[in-house]
Design a protein around this motif. Structure first.
Motif, PDB file in Angstrom:
ATOM      1  N   TRP A 197      16.975  15.491   7.733  1.00  0.00           N
ATOM      2  CA  TRP A 197      16.167  15.809   8.903  1.00  0.00           C
ATOM      3  C   TRP A 197      14.851  15.055   8.851  1.00  0.00           C
ATOM      4  O   TRP A 197      14.308  14.816   7.787  1.00  0.00           O
ATOM      5  CB  TRP A 197      15.857  17.305   8.924  1.00  0.00           C
ATOM      6  CG  TRP A 197      17.051  18.176   9.075  1.00  0.00           C
ATOM      7  CD1 TRP A 197      17.900  18.566   8.080  1.00  0.00           C
ATOM      8  CD2 TRP A 197      17.531  18.760  10.273  1.00  0.00           C
ATOM      9  NE1 TRP A 197      18.881  19.370   8.600  1.00  0.00           N
ATOM     10  CE2 TRP A 197      18.679  19.518   9.933  1.00  0.00           C
ATOM     11  CE3 TRP A 197      17.108  18.735  11.593  1.00  0.00           C
ATOM     12  CZ2 TRP A 197      19.397  20.225  10.881  1.00  0.00           C
ATOM     13  CZ3 TRP A 197      17.822  19.452  12.544  1.00  0.00           C
ATOM     14  CH2 TRP A 197      18.958  20.177  12.178  1.00  0.00           C
ATOM     15  N   ARG A 198      14.326  14.735  10.047  1.00  0.00           N
ATOM     16  CA  ARG A 198      12.975  14.199  10.204  1.00  0.00           C
ATOM     17  C   ARG A 198      12.242  15.119  11.160  1.00  0.00           C
ATOM     18  O   ARG A 198      12.863  15.754  12.010  1.00  0.00           O
ATOM     19  CB  ARG A 198      12.975  12.805  10.831  1.00  0.00           C
ATOM     20  CG  ARG A 198      13.576  11.748  10.014  1.00  0.00           C
ATOM     21  CD  ARG A 198      13.407  10.357  10.611  1.00  0.00           C
ATOM     22  NE  ARG A 198      13.458  10.291  12.073  1.00  0.00           N
ATOM     23  CZ  ARG A 198      12.821   9.373  12.806  1.00  0.00           C
ATOM     24  NH1 ARG A 198      12.101   8.452  12.241  1.00  0.00           N
ATOM     25  NH2 ARG A 198      12.934   9.372  14.113  1.00  0.00           N
ATOM     26  N   ALA A 199      10.934  15.154  11.058  1.00  0.00           N
ATOM     27  CA  ALA A 199      10.134  15.985  11.952  1.00  0.00           C
ATOM     28  C   ALA A 199       8.899  15.221  12.409  1.00  0.00           C
ATOM     29  O   ALA A 199       8.442  14.294  11.748  1.00  0.00           O
ATOM     30  CB  ALA A 199       9.720  17.266  11.251  1.00  0.00           C
ATOM     31  N   LEU A 200       8.391  15.661  13.547  1.00  0.00           N
ATOM     32  CA  LEU A 200       7.177  15.100  14.126  1.00  0.00           C
ATOM     33  C   LEU A 200       6.384  16.245  14.721  1.00  0.00           C
ATOM     34  O   LEU A 200       6.956  17.120  15.376  1.00  0.00           O
ATOM     35  CB  LEU A 200       7.534  14.091  15.220  1.00  0.00           C
ATOM     36  CG  LEU A 200       6.399  13.566  16.092  1.00  0.00           C
ATOM     37  CD1 LEU A 200       5.495  12.644  15.273  1.00  0.00           C
ATOM     38  CD2 LEU A 200       6.937  12.848  17.300  1.00  0.00           C
ATOM     39  N   THR A 201       5.112  16.274  14.483  1.00  0.00           N
ATOM     40  CA  THR A 201       4.219  17.225  15.150  1.00  0.00           C
ATOM     41  C   THR A 201       2.871  16.544  15.349  1.00  0.00           C
ATOM     42  O   THR A 201       2.415  15.804  14.481  1.00  0.00           O
ATOM     43  CB  THR A 201       4.086  18.545  14.364  1.00  0.00           C
ATOM     44  OG1 THR A 201       3.297  19.454  15.118  1.00  0.00           O
ATOM     45  CG2 THR A 201       3.509  18.356  12.998  1.00  0.00           C
ATOM     46  N   HIS A 202       2.292  16.763  16.535  1.00  0.00           N
ATOM     47  CA  HIS A 202       0.986  16.158  16.817  1.00  0.00           C
ATOM     48  C   HIS A 202       0.312  16.866  17.974  1.00  0.00           C
ATOM     49  O   HIS A 202       0.952  17.558  18.768  1.00  0.00           O
ATOM     50  CB  HIS A 202       1.113  14.656  17.096  1.00  0.00           C
ATOM     51  CG  HIS A 202       1.988  14.317  18.257  1.00  0.00           C
ATOM     52  ND1 HIS A 202       1.555  14.363  19.560  1.00  0.00           N
ATOM     53  CD2 HIS A 202       3.280  13.939  18.307  1.00  0.00           C
ATOM     54  CE1 HIS A 202       2.546  14.014  20.368  1.00  0.00           C
ATOM     55  NE2 HIS A 202       3.613  13.757  19.628  1.00  0.00           N
ATOM     56  N   ALA A 203      -1.006  16.684  18.047  1.00  0.00           N
ATOM     57  CA  ALA A 203      -1.796  17.247  19.132  1.00  0.00           C
ATOM     58  C   ALA A 203      -1.378  16.589  20.445  1.00  0.00           C
ATOM     59  O   ALA A 203      -0.880  15.456  20.449  1.00  0.00           O
ATOM     60  CB  ALA A 203      -3.280  17.014  18.861  1.00  0.00           C
ATOM     61  N   PRO A 204      -1.577  17.279  21.577  1.00  0.00           N
ATOM     62  CA  PRO A 204      -1.125  16.741  22.873  1.00  0.00           C
ATOM     63  C   PRO A 204      -1.690  15.368  23.223  1.00  0.00           C
ATOM     64  O   PRO A 204      -1.011  14.558  23.821  1.00  0.00           O
ATOM     65  CB  PRO A 204      -1.615  17.781  23.887  1.00  0.00           C
ATOM     66  CG  PRO A 204      -1.859  19.013  23.112  1.00  0.00           C
ATOM     67  CD  PRO A 204      -2.182  18.599  21.718  1.00  0.00           C
ATOM     68  N   TRP A 238       6.315  10.325  12.126  1.00  0.00           N
ATOM     69  CA  TRP A 238       7.492  11.059  11.677  1.00  0.00           C
ATOM     70  C   TRP A 238       7.452  11.242  10.174  1.00  0.00           C
ATOM     71  O   TRP A 238       6.931  10.402   9.449  1.00  0.00           O
ATOM     72  CB  TRP A 238       8.769  10.305  12.058  1.00  0.00           C
ATOM     73  CG  TRP A 238       9.107  10.402  13.511  1.00  0.00           C
ATOM     74  CD1 TRP A 238       8.701   9.550  14.486  1.00  0.00           C
ATOM     75  CD2 TRP A 238       9.911  11.394  14.141  1.00  0.00           C
ATOM     76  NE1 TRP A 238       9.207   9.953  15.701  1.00  0.00           N
ATOM     77  CE2 TRP A 238       9.960  11.087  15.513  1.00  0.00           C
ATOM     78  CE3 TRP A 238      10.597  12.518  13.677  1.00  0.00           C
ATOM     79  CZ2 TRP A 238      10.666  11.861  16.426  1.00  0.00           C
ATOM     80  CZ3 TRP A 238      11.299  13.285  14.593  1.00  0.00           C
ATOM     81  CH2 TRP A 238      11.329  12.963  15.944  1.00  0.00           C
ATOM     82  N   SER A 239       8.041  12.327   9.713  1.00  0.00           N
ATOM     83  CA  SER A 239       8.178  12.553   8.277  1.00  0.00           C
ATOM     84  C   SER A 239       9.270  11.652   7.724  1.00  0.00           C
ATOM     85  O   SER A 239      10.064  11.080   8.474  1.00  0.00           O
ATOM     86  CB  SER A 239       8.549  14.014   8.005  1.00  0.00           C
ATOM     87  OG  SER A 239       9.877  14.278   8.444  1.00  0.00           O
ATOM     88  N   PRO A 299      15.155  21.066   6.936  1.00  0.00           N
ATOM     89  CA  PRO A 299      14.284  20.802   8.084  1.00  0.00           C
ATOM     90  C   PRO A 299      12.872  21.357   7.903  1.00  0.00           C
ATOM     91  O   PRO A 299      11.909  20.788   8.401  1.00  0.00           O
ATOM     92  CB  PRO A 299      15.010  21.453   9.263  1.00  0.00           C
ATOM     93  CG  PRO A 299      16.028  22.349   8.679  1.00  0.00           C
ATOM     94  CD  PRO A 299      16.332  21.850   7.320  1.00  0.00           C
ATOM     95  N   ALA A 300      12.726  22.464   7.177  1.00  0.00           N
ATOM     96  CA  ALA A 300      11.394  23.028   6.938  1.00  0.00           C
ATOM     97  C   ALA A 300      10.544  22.077   6.096  1.00  0.00           C
ATOM     98  O   ALA A 300       9.338  21.951   6.325  1.00  0.00           O
ATOM     99  CB  ALA A 300      11.511  24.395   6.269  1.00  0.00           C
ATOM    100  N   ASP A 301      11.150  21.409   5.131  1.00  0.00           N
ATOM    101  CA  ASP A 301      10.413  20.440   4.319  1.00  0.00           C
ATOM    102  C   ASP A 301       9.961  19.256   5.171  1.00  0.00           C
ATOM    103  O   ASP A 301       8.852  18.747   5.008  1.00  0.00           O
ATOM    104  CB  ASP A 301      11.262  19.947   3.154  1.00  0.00           C
ATOM    105  CG  ASP A 301      11.497  21.013   2.099  1.00  0.00           C
ATOM    106  OD1 ASP A 301      10.711  21.993   2.038  1.00  0.00           O
ATOM    107  OD2 ASP A 301      12.476  20.883   1.343  1.00  0.00           O
ATOM    108  N   ALA A 302      10.808  18.822   6.081  1.00  0.00           N
ATOM    109  CA  ALA A 302      10.442  17.719   6.976  1.00  0.00           C
ATOM    110  C   ALA A 302       9.282  18.126   7.886  1.00  0.00           C
ATOM    111  O   ALA A 302       8.325  17.359   8.066  1.00  0.00           O
ATOM    112  CB  ALA A 302      11.648  17.296   7.812  1.00  0.00           C
ATOM    113  N   LEU A 303       9.332  19.346   8.431  1.00  0.00           N
ATOM    114  CA  LEU A 303       8.256  19.818   9.301  1.00  0.00           C
ATOM    115  C   LEU A 303       6.957  19.980   8.516  1.00  0.00           C
ATOM    116  O   LEU A 303       5.886  19.633   9.010  1.00  0.00           O
ATOM    117  CB  LEU A 303       8.643  21.135   9.971  1.00  0.00           C
ATOM    118  CG  LEU A 303       7.636  21.692  10.968  1.00  0.00           C
ATOM    119  CD1 LEU A 303       7.361  20.700  12.094  1.00  0.00           C
ATOM    120  CD2 LEU A 303       8.123  23.013  11.529  1.00  0.00           C
ATOM    121  N   GLU A 304       7.051  20.460   7.293  1.00  0.00           N
ATOM    122  CA  GLU A 304       5.847  20.620   6.470  1.00  0.00           C
ATOM    123  C   GLU A 304       5.192  19.259   6.202  1.00  0.00           C
ATOM    124  O   GLU A 304       3.966  19.120   6.287  1.00  0.00           O
ATOM    125  CB  GLU A 304       6.176  21.312   5.153  1.00  0.00           C
ATOM    126  CG  GLU A 304       4.947  21.564   4.297  1.00  0.00           C
ATOM    127  CD  GLU A 304       5.236  22.403   3.080  1.00  0.00           C
ATOM    128  OE1 GLU A 304       4.336  23.149   2.676  1.00  0.00           O
ATOM    129  OE2 GLU A 304       6.358  22.317   2.535  1.00  0.00           O
TER     130      GLU A 304
END
Length: 75
Positions: free
Chosen positions: A39-46, A52-53, A59-64
């Motif tokens: 899994w890969r994750a991405l999170t960012h401000a609007p 990307w991780s 998936p939790a590790d990718a989000l972290e």
């Protein structure tokens, strides 16, 4: 002599903890790699671009990782 070993969080508990920390207006994306069990994750401000991780089996590790990499905009 007793030992106090902390029980590790499950993937679901870790995901709940992360989702509670990430601000509600932030973009969150989880993506499973095609043909792989990663899994890969991405999170960012609007109003920001995030990165990307790296691929993770959980998936939790990718989000972290994505949260740690992209949360510096809060400082």
């Amino acid at each position: 002599m007793g030992h106090n070993y902390a029980k590790p969080l499950t993937s679901g508990q870790k995901m709940e903890r992360l989702l509670a920390r990430i601000p509600p207006g932030w973009h969150i994306a989880l993506e499973r790699q095609t043909g792989e069990a990663t899994w890969r994750a991405l999170t960012h401000a609007p109003d920001k671009e995030g990165s990307w991780s790296t691929p993770h089996a959980d998936p939790a590790d990718a989000l972290e990782e994505a949260w740690r990499n992209n949360r510096s905009v809060l400082v």
